[in-house]
Motif scaffolding. Structure first.
Motif, mmCIF file in Angstrom:
data_model
loop_
_atom_site.group_PDB
_atom_site.id
_atom_site.type_symbol
_atom_site.label_atom_id
_atom_site.label_comp_id
_atom_site.label_asym_id
_atom_site.label_seq_id
_atom_site.Cartn_x
_atom_site.Cartn_y
_atom_site.Cartn_z
ATOM 1 N N UNK A 6 110.991 -0.814 106.637
ATOM 2 C CA UNK A 6 111.868 0.323 106.404
ATOM 3 C C UNK A 6 112.922 0.426 107.509
ATOM 4 N N UNK A 47 105.208 1.949 93.949
ATOM 5 C CA UNK A 47 105.663 3.300 94.244
ATOM 6 C C UNK A 47 106.166 3.467 95.675
ATOM 7 N N UNK A 48 105.344 3.098 96.671
ATOM 8 C CA UNK A 48 105.685 3.431 98.060
ATOM 9 C C UNK A 48 107.039 2.865 98.502
ATOM 10 N N UNK A 93 110.077 4.374 96.854
ATOM 11 C CA UNK A 93 110.062 5.782 97.255
ATOM 12 C C UNK A 93 110.712 5.935 98.630
ATOM 13 N N UNK A 94 110.458 4.981 99.547
ATOM 14 C CA UNK A 94 111.054 5.033 100.879
ATOM 15 C C UNK A 94 112.534 4.663 100.839
ATOM 16 N N UNK A 108 108.774 5.019 88.385
ATOM 17 C CA UNK A 108 107.569 5.456 89.092
ATOM 18 C C UNK A 108 107.921 6.498 90.148
ATOM 19 N N UNK A 125 109.153 9.827 88.430
ATOM 20 C CA UNK A 125 108.024 10.525 87.828
ATOM 21 C C UNK A 125 107.184 11.210 88.905
ATOM 22 N N UNK A 126 107.016 10.525 90.049
ATOM 23 C CA UNK A 126 106.255 11.109 91.150
ATOM 24 C C UNK A 126 106.966 12.350 91.678
#
Lengths: 314, 282
Positions: free
Chosen positions: B129, B212-213, B216-217, B228, B231-232
């Motif tokens: 990241x 997802x992770x 997401x980051x 994904x 939706x989360x």
């Protein structure tokens, strides 16, 4: 198989020196091999080696997130980040949670998937249907399945309606004793199909004559299961355990989404979730990096111990 | 109870079916509940929710209004196709080289390939990241989303296993004819490896589609988020914006689940347990 050399483009022809002279043949081919594998090697360096080294570096420095282009000092702080990690009670809780996860996940996975694989290991009607059914959760996104489980196990959910007054209070996903076990059960359910397939493949290697011999000796099906099947698939069991440890070390979406960011009082916080919360939400990437290094050490120690344990007697 | 072989066989087969059916119910019921719940006008958690009645598509409209399903699906698709293309092109090259060619450092590359599968990937997400988003400025960018999954090591391993099983003599003949390695790979090895390629692509597809992770980051902009992630975020903060939140959530879950499930069901004939076995132990 005939290959028309004349129609091959020049670049392709140049990389095929096989015809020219003997000694150059091996060398030319070795260049091609290295060339073919080089994008993958570059990928491994960029995505695995560099970040791995970088984590260790960050973990020994005071490190801040900066905007691209700005230069901020990252002074060396020795073991200070590690000291913070080891004195944080939430970290201890997160590692305890992985242990809870493993204690529930491993026996459940080994037991249920081995029984289902044994049942599936015969020419029976509907075999393809059962295989597909068991595999379905494995191919489906965690986020989608979490949505269903929240609905099934919510306070006003299907399962509680089914149980009536026997429903736990507080409910499954917000109960500090049940949050982590719920995650372990969810992950077991989701991954089980993969392990059923693994055991199914492994069962092909267990000799039929062993079953015949034990039947001759008067062993029943249950006895056969424990004294022929279970030892016969031991290598697959070792893999289940290693996979479970890696899954436990990687847990993030389930505690984050299923139990609303780690459950009551960090009851289902995982180390990776904690890395996200500390590192990115609260801006302490150095703490998160040290936690990551500790996590890798933990994974290695537990994997080695598990390997010794499951391979014992082989 | 008499213990004749036939009786034992019949008893065993009944137990077999009971076990398998119980398993199938446990695995399929949540999916059934997801579909039925997504189609009901009011979706509540009581037992009646398992009965399909008063079916409507309103939940799909509602979730589409809240998170723009089309755009999210497009993002998921771009990320997944990027990963598939890279894995197919570079993974096949690497797998072929590891199986059929000699070169310096081959053993080291193979050892790295095995080792990488043991590293908990999520652990690398923090430094990745920092590198990808902060240093390279690839946040909210497809390249940044694809990079960590670009070449799937399990797929490389599967390709290598498959190419090793092909007879050497086949390749020798082509080499004597003067064919380049690239040509041999493309015209001889790859067509024969079709089942392995299909299995590897199915295995690879599941990863980025369901991941997802990482996205997401990397994605903060809702227009860049794969399904994904959208939706989360619907699950954690947007549920209050629709009339039937549970139904809308289950509708979104259906949309996320259907492509992977459909592909799996379509190709499951080719997706055999032996492939998985060779994929994990060699």
């Amino acid at each position: 198989m005939s290959v028309n050399l004349q129609s091959a483009p020049a670049a392709v022809r140049d990389s095929a020196p096989a015809r020219r002279e003997g000694p150059r043949k091996a060398r030319g081919r070795s260049r091609v091999g290295a060339l073919f594998v080089s994008p993958y090697v570059l990928f491994l360096v960029v995505v695995f080696a560099v970040p791995l080294v970088y984590t260790v570096w960050i973990s020994f420095h005071r490190f801040y997130f900066t905007a691209p282009g700005t230069d901020v000092d990252s002074p060396w702080v020795g073991l200070s980040n590690y000291k913070d990690v080891f004195t944080d009670p939430v970290v201890g809780r997160a590692f305890l949670n992985i242990v809870i996860f493993l204690v529930i996940n491993v026996p459940l996975t080994v037991g249920v998937s081995l029984v289902l694989a044994t049942a599936l290991n015969a020419k029976i009607r509907g075999r393809a249907f059962f295989r597909a059914a068991f595999y379905l959760p494995y191919v489906t996104a965690s986020v989608a399945l979490v949505a269903v489980w929240q609905f099934l196990f919510g306070s006003d959910g299907f399962v509680n309606h089914l149980l009536g007054s026997h429903a736990p209070d507080p409910s499954w996903l917000v109960n500090s004793h049940l949050a982590m076990p719920m995650i372990a059960v969810f992950v077991t359910w989701k991954q089980l199909g993969f392990f059923v397939m693994l055991y199914l493949a492994s069962l092909q290697n267990v000799g039929k004559e062993l079953y015949e011999a034990s039947a001759m000796d008067g062993a029943g099906r249950v006895r056969q299961f424990f004294s022929v099947t279970v030892p016969g698939v031991r290598p697959a069991t070792t893999l289940v355990v290693i996979y479970a440890i890696i899954t436990g070390a990687n847990l993030f979406s389930e505690p984050y989404l299923l139990t609303g960011g780690g459950g009551p009082d960090h009851a289902s916080t995982s180390p990776v979730l904690l890395m996200y919360q500390k590192g990115i939400e609260q801006g302490h990437p150095d703490f998160a990096a040290a936690l990551g290094v500790v996590l890798v050490a933990f994974v290695m120690v537990v994997s080695l111990a598990a390997r010794k344990l499951t391979e014992r007697g082989n | 109870m008499s213990d004749t072989p036939e009786n034992r066989h019949r008893g065993g087969s009944a137990v077999r079916y009971i076990l398998l059916s119980l398993g199938a119910v446990a695995f399929l019921f949540p999916f059934y509940y997801m579909v039925v719940g997504s189609l009901r006008g009011t979706t509540v958690g009581d037992l009646s929710a398992a009965v399909p009645s008063g079916l409507t598509g309103a939940n799909y409209t509602a979730v589409n209004g809240a998170i723009s399903l089309g755009r999210s699906l497009l993002n998921s698709g771009i990320m997944t196709i990027g990963v598939l293309v890279c894995t197919l092109v570079f993974g096949v090259l690497a797998g072929y080289a590891l199986a059929q060619l000699r070169f310096r450092g081959k053993a080291a590359v193979f050892a790295a390939l095995l080792l990488v599968q043991m590293i908990p990937f999520q652990l690398l997400t923090l430094p990745l990241y920092v590198l990808v988003v902060r240093d390279y400025g690839l946040g909210d960018n497809y390249l940044g989303m694809i990079l960590p999954f670009a070449i799937n090591s399990t797929a490389v391993f599967l390709f290598r296993q498959f190419f090793s099983q092909l007879p050497q003599s086949l390749f020798e003949a082509a080499r004597i004819d003067g064919a380049s390695e690239l040509r041999i790979l493309w015209q001889i090895a790859l067509p024969m490896a079709r089942p392995a390629v299909l299995t590897a692509l199915l295995l690879t597809f599941i990863g980025p589609w369901n991941e997802f992770l990482w996205p997401f980051l990397v994605t903060k902009n809702a227009d860049m988020q794969p399904l994904a992630v959208s939706l989360a975020s619907f699950l954690s903060n947007l549920q209050g914006t629709v009339a039937n939140p549970a139904g809308a959530l289950l509708a979104g879950a259906c949309v996320l689940a259907v492509p992977a499930v459909a592909l799996f069901l379509l190709f499951q004939r080719h997706f055999t347990s032996t492939d998985i076995d060779s994929g994990v132990k060699g």
